[in-house]
Design a protein around this motif. Sequence first.
Motif, PDB file in Angstrom:
ATOM      1  N   ALA A  38       0.832  -1.207   0.000  1.00  8.41           N
ATOM      2  CA  ALA A  38       0.000   0.000   0.000  1.00  8.41           C
ATOM      3  C   ALA A  38       0.863   1.253   0.000  1.00  8.41           C
ATOM      4  CB  ALA A  38      -0.928  -0.004   1.219  1.00  8.41           C
ATOM      5  N   ARG A  39       1.932   1.248   0.783  1.00  4.68           N
ATOM      6  CA  ARG A  39       2.817   2.420   0.818  1.00  4.68           C
ATOM      7  C   ARG A  39       3.503   2.621  -0.529  1.00  4.68           C
ATOM      8  NH1 ARG A  39       4.079   4.458   5.922  1.00  4.68           N
ATOM      9  NH2 ARG A  39       5.978   5.369   5.061  1.00  4.68           N
ATOM     10  N   THR A  40       3.857   1.516  -1.180  1.00  5.89           N
ATOM     11  CA  THR A  40       4.485   1.629  -2.503  1.00  5.89           C
ATOM     12  C   THR A  40       3.528   2.255  -3.505  1.00  5.89           C
ATOM     13  OG1 THR A  40       5.827  -0.330  -2.048  1.00  5.89           O
ATOM     14  CG2 THR A  40       5.610   0.344  -4.347  1.00  5.89           C
ATOM     15  N   GLN A  41       2.267   1.803  -3.482  1.00  2.00           N
ATOM     16  CA  GLN A  41       1.276   2.358  -4.404  1.00  2.00           C
ATOM     17  C   GLN A  41       0.997   3.836  -4.104  1.00  2.00           C
ATOM     18  OE1 GLN A  41       0.109   0.822  -7.082  1.00  2.00           O
ATOM     19  NE2 GLN A  41       1.349  -0.985  -6.548  1.00  2.00           N
ATOM     20  N   MET A  42       0.987   4.188  -2.833  1.00  2.65           N
ATOM     21  CA  MET A  42       0.766   5.588  -2.468  1.00  2.65           C
ATOM     22  C   MET A  42       1.911   6.460  -2.948  1.00  2.65           C
ATOM     23  SD  MET A  42      -2.143   6.135  -0.982  1.00  2.65           S
ATOM     24  CE  MET A  42      -1.880   7.675  -0.129  1.00  2.65           C
ATOM     25  N   GLN A  43       3.138   5.958  -2.865  1.00  2.00           N
ATOM     26  CA  GLN A  43       4.274   6.730  -3.342  1.00  2.00           C
ATOM     27  C   GLN A  43       4.204   6.928  -4.856  1.00  2.00           C
ATOM     28  OE1 GLN A  43       6.557   8.360  -1.674  1.00  2.00           O
ATOM     29  NE2 GLN A  43       5.770   7.664   0.306  1.00  2.00           N
ATOM     30  N   LYS A  44       3.762   5.891  -5.572  1.00  2.00           N
ATOM     31  CA  LYS A  44       3.595   6.024  -7.020  1.00  2.00           C
ATOM     32  C   LYS A  44       2.526   7.060  -7.349  1.00  2.00           C
ATOM     33  CE  LYS A  44       5.020   1.317  -8.295  1.00  2.00           C
ATOM     34  NZ  LYS A  44       4.578   0.043  -8.926  1.00  2.00           N
ATOM     35  N   LEU A  45       1.408   7.010  -6.602  1.00  2.00           N
ATOM     36  CA  LEU A  45       0.334   7.976  -6.836  1.00  2.00           C
ATOM     37  C   LEU A  45       0.801   9.390  -6.507  1.00  2.00           C
ATOM     38  CD1 LEU A  45      -2.617   8.523  -7.562  1.00  2.00           C
ATOM     39  CD2 LEU A  45      -3.226   8.038  -5.182  1.00  2.00           C
ATOM     40  N   LEU A  46       1.571   9.538  -5.437  1.00  2.00           N
ATOM     41  CA  LEU A  46       2.110  10.849  -5.084  1.00  2.00           C
ATOM     42  C   LEU A  46       2.999  11.401  -6.195  1.00  2.00           C
ATOM     43  CD1 LEU A  46       2.985  10.400  -1.297  1.00  2.00           C
ATOM     44  CD2 LEU A  46       1.614  12.255  -2.262  1.00  2.00           C
ATOM     45  N   THR A  47       3.864  10.556  -6.719  1.00  2.00           N
ATOM     46  CA  THR A  47       4.769  10.989  -7.786  1.00  2.00           C
ATOM     47  C   THR A  47       3.993  11.396  -9.032  1.00  2.00           C
ATOM     48  OG1 THR A  47       6.458   9.461  -6.950  1.00  2.00           O
ATOM     49  CG2 THR A  47       6.746  10.316  -9.174  1.00  2.00           C
ATOM     50  N   TRP A  48       2.952  10.625  -9.370  1.00  2.00           N
ATOM     51  CA  TRP A  48       2.168  10.938 -10.577  1.00  2.00           C
ATOM     52  C   TRP A  48       1.374  12.237 -10.395  1.00  2.00           C
ATOM     53  CZ3 TRP A  48      -3.384  10.184 -11.338  1.00  2.00           C
ATOM     54  CH2 TRP A  48      -3.780  10.450 -12.651  1.00  2.00           C
ATOM     55  N   ILE A  49       0.737  12.413  -9.225  1.00  2.00           N
ATOM     56  CA  ILE A  49      -0.047  13.621  -8.958  1.00  2.00           C
ATOM     57  C   ILE A  49       0.856  14.841  -8.913  1.00  2.00           C
ATOM     58  CG2 ILE A  49      -1.332  14.801  -7.126  1.00  2.00           C
ATOM     59  CD1 ILE A  49      -3.101  13.037  -8.751  1.00  2.00           C
ATOM     60  N   GLU A  50       2.062  14.649  -8.371  1.00  2.00           N
ATOM     61  CA  GLU A  50       2.986  15.774  -8.267  1.00  2.00           C
ATOM     62  C   GLU A  50       3.393  16.290  -9.646  1.00  2.00           C
ATOM     63  OE1 GLU A  50       7.407  16.693  -6.308  1.00  2.00           O
ATOM     64  OE2 GLU A  50       6.492  14.689  -6.187  1.00  2.00           O
ATOM     65  N   ARG A  51       3.527  15.401 -10.610  1.00  2.00           N
ATOM     66  CA  ARG A  51       3.976  15.792 -11.952  1.00  2.00           C
ATOM     67  C   ARG A  51       2.828  16.243 -12.850  1.00  2.00           C
ATOM     68  NH1 ARG A  51       8.048  10.648 -13.058  1.00  2.00           N
ATOM     69  NH2 ARG A  51       9.646  11.222 -11.505  1.00  2.00           N
ATOM     70  N   SER A  52       1.591  15.844 -12.526  1.00  2.00           N
ATOM     71  CA  SER A  52       0.453  16.169 -13.393  1.00  2.00           C
ATOM     72  C   SER A  52      -0.040  17.590 -13.132  1.00  2.00           C
ATOM     73  CB  SER A  52      -0.683  15.171 -13.157  1.00  2.00           C
ATOM     74  OG  SER A  52      -1.137  15.255 -11.823  1.00  2.00           O
ATOM     75  N   GLU A  53      -0.742  18.117 -14.129  1.00  2.00           N
ATOM     76  CA  GLU A  53      -1.340  19.447 -14.031  1.00  2.00           C
ATOM     77  C   GLU A  53      -2.855  19.325 -14.145  1.00  2.00           C
ATOM     78  OE1 GLU A  53       0.331  22.050 -13.239  1.00  2.00           O
ATOM     79  OE2 GLU A  53       2.342  21.174 -13.466  1.00  2.00           O
ATOM     80  N   LEU A  54      -3.557  20.416 -13.791  1.00  2.00           N
ATOM     81  CA  LEU A  54      -5.021  20.386 -13.855  1.00  2.00           C
ATOM     82  C   LEU A  54      -5.529  20.172 -15.275  1.00  2.00           C
ATOM     83  CD1 LEU A  54      -6.049  23.227 -11.364  1.00  2.00           C
ATOM     84  CD2 LEU A  54      -6.072  20.763 -10.999  1.00  2.00           C
ATOM     85  N   GLU A  55      -4.766  20.681 -16.271  1.00  2.00           N
ATOM     86  CA  GLU A  55      -5.181  20.512 -17.664  1.00  2.00           C
ATOM     87  C   GLU A  55      -5.223  19.042 -18.076  1.00  2.00           C
ATOM     88  OE1 GLU A  55      -3.124  22.683 -16.544  1.00  2.00           O
ATOM     89  OE2 GLU A  55      -3.992  24.626 -17.077  1.00  2.00           O
ATOM     90  N   ASP A  56      -4.437  18.199 -17.391  1.00  4.99           N
ATOM     91  CA  ASP A  56      -4.465  16.775 -17.699  1.00  4.99           C
ATOM     92  C   ASP A  56      -5.806  16.136 -17.361  1.00  4.99           C
ATOM     93  OD1 ASP A  56      -1.830  17.056 -18.477  1.00  4.99           O
ATOM     94  OD2 ASP A  56      -1.047  16.492 -16.504  1.00  4.99           O
ATOM     95  N   PHE A  57      -6.596  16.819 -16.510  1.00  3.26           N
ATOM     96  CA  PHE A  57      -7.917  16.313 -16.119  1.00  3.26           C
ATOM     97  C   PHE A  57      -9.037  17.159 -16.732  1.00  3.26           C
ATOM     98  CE2 PHE A  57      -4.855  15.471 -12.727  1.00  3.26           C
ATOM     99  CZ  PHE A  57      -4.976  14.097 -12.572  1.00  3.26           C
ATOM    100  N   ASP A  58      -8.703  17.920 -17.800  1.00  3.69           N
ATOM    101  CA  ASP A  58      -9.674  18.786 -18.481  1.00  3.69           C
ATOM    102  C   ASP A  58     -10.251  19.834 -17.534  1.00  3.69           C
ATOM    103  OD1 ASP A  58      -9.340  17.395 -20.857  1.00  3.69           O
ATOM    104  OD2 ASP A  58     -10.934  15.965 -20.388  1.00  3.69           O
ATOM    105  N   LEU A  59      -9.407  20.356 -16.653  1.00  4.62           N
ATOM    106  CA  LEU A  59      -9.830  21.391 -15.716  1.00  4.62           C
ATOM    107  C   LEU A  59      -8.907  22.587 -15.846  1.00  4.62           C
ATOM    108  CD1 LEU A  59     -10.437  19.186 -12.532  1.00  4.62           C
ATOM    109  CD2 LEU A  59     -12.184  20.141 -14.046  1.00  4.62           C
TER     110      LEU A  59
END
Length: 645
Positions: A10-31
């Motif tokens: 679970a901690r590994t998956q959370m770290q992956k999600l953190l890394t992905w969210i950190e690099r993404s922008e709002l435009e990636d979600f059509d916002l």
Amino acid sequence: GGASEMHSLARTQMQKLLTWIERSELEDFDLSTSTEFKESDDGRKHLSMAKLLLGVYETLLEYELMCTKGSQNSAHDRPQKIFDKMQELSDILRENTKGSKGRKGASYVEETFFSFRFSARSLSITGKEGSAASQGTVNDSLVWSIPFMSMVIQTCTKQISQLRTESLSPELRKELFQNCCLHVAPLLVRQFFANSESKRCLPMTISAGKKANAMLPKPLSLMALKSLEAYIQFACSRFTKEQIGQTATELAKELRLGLGEGGCADDRSVDAGTKSVDCKISACIKLFQTLFENLLREDDSSQCACVMEVLISLQGVLSCDELGDHLEWTKQACMENGCDVESGTGIVKALVTSYLQMTAGDREMEAARSLASDVLRIAFEEDEENPVEESVHPEHKIVCEENLATVIVVVNELTKLCCEDVEWILAYVDASARPDIHENDEVSDLPENIAAVRSSNRVEDEALCRLSRLVDIMLQLSKCYRIELSSIEVIISGLARVYRSAEYTARRILTHKTKPRKTFITLVQKIGGVLNEEMYQLLMRYANHDTKQMVRQKIQKEAKLLPNLVYHVERLEAHLIKVQKEHGKKLDLMRNFKRSVSRDFKIDHAELLNELNKDEDKENDAGKGKKKRGKGNGKKKRGKGNGKK
């Protein structure tokens, strides 16, 4: 082994999600700032995505601050980036959602996924002296972040708001008591003092559509007080008195630290020698009173009003024996500080509400009547027989021309609540009555039944006397002349409620076929002989009030206010006539009731609007009339007529 593996995964998956969210922008979600959330398929899709993403940001931010080791990268980089993205998305939601009336953010119901543990941990970042609680990198980076602390305080208020309508199980109630009352609420007091000392405010945001007063910076200390007010109100309505006493003890500790040793020297040893719950709550109330006095000297009326609301909630828990000192303090505050507050509405309303709350029963009625008399002394009709200099001597200094409307509103609210109490008491008497007592002499002669009847009669007399005192209060307010139109409307609504309760008392006599009691006859004579005439005069003043700019609003309110009042007056008279017929000519209940022309008086709204339109046409033609007459068209048109020939 299996649990540790799942935890590690679970901690590994959370770290992956953190890394992905950190690099993404709002435009990636059509916002983006141009995204609209209208009532359409695309709008609903965008709104769902935005709420989902906001929940993800909150969850990851809590995980980062609560579950990580606090490494250099975790402490400075990642939490700040997630928080910035969350703030950006919140601003977009608030700006781009509109309600039915066009208010921004009206259709966006703010929720939060943060836990109370996160709120307590974030608030505890600020130490007892207003600095960072520890030397950890996370604390150092966030303790001086004004937007972050603002978000945490607002989160506390959202969390309580989400719980107001929910039913609490015993397990959840116990957990909430630990988190809300023993942890978060005292830390909000600490935040108030820390931000008040450093004068920390949210940065001023200026936009084209905002008014000048909306552009003022919002102090974090005020936000902390408002959140504390919500927590105390929730605690006093959901938890036991013993739990509220524990909460008061924790609050008192933070209050003593914030006020300093000199501000609370008399209360240092309270905890050690206090055994009863009332004493603990009372000690906390005294510290809040000291805080109120300090804020009043700083002319901070908004924060004073919040403190008074906290006092009202805590005072409502105390027994009557413990209210004596607090009542005297409130009286003194009403007499000395009422007119000194410039932006008075909130603080005046809270002070008067607190004053009336602590004078329960007959004392409450007498206090309300005293306030109504002070209003009348200021708002009476000035003439040669009653000059202002000889008449205006209000007992409570809080009653002045600037505060008349607020005092009238509070007294009117009390009147309506007392009318509900009177009807509830009479309904309880009817429900507990024995219908067989009057039918069987053997049963009615039993001592216990005689005692029960006497007890019911005594309760009924007390309820009718209470209603009679409400008539005295409304009589004072009905005599007021120099008051605003809105205050007259408040008084009319209060009169309608009193007449409704009086009509209820007459109707129950017919329903149960009982003989009218002497207290009922006295009440009816007071209404017919005194209150009716003043009520009709008030209606005439309301109808003739000069309000050309507010005429349309007045027409709409009059369509509901006046018919409602007249309806209850006529219903009362109809029931009194029936009671009088059933009990013979000796009972003359209608002797003082005289039909007034005011009852049938009605404004000719069409004529009034025509007159207003004529005035507007005259003003518009004032600058254009000369040019129109200069064309000569008017004389030529009149010359074509054959009238002279």
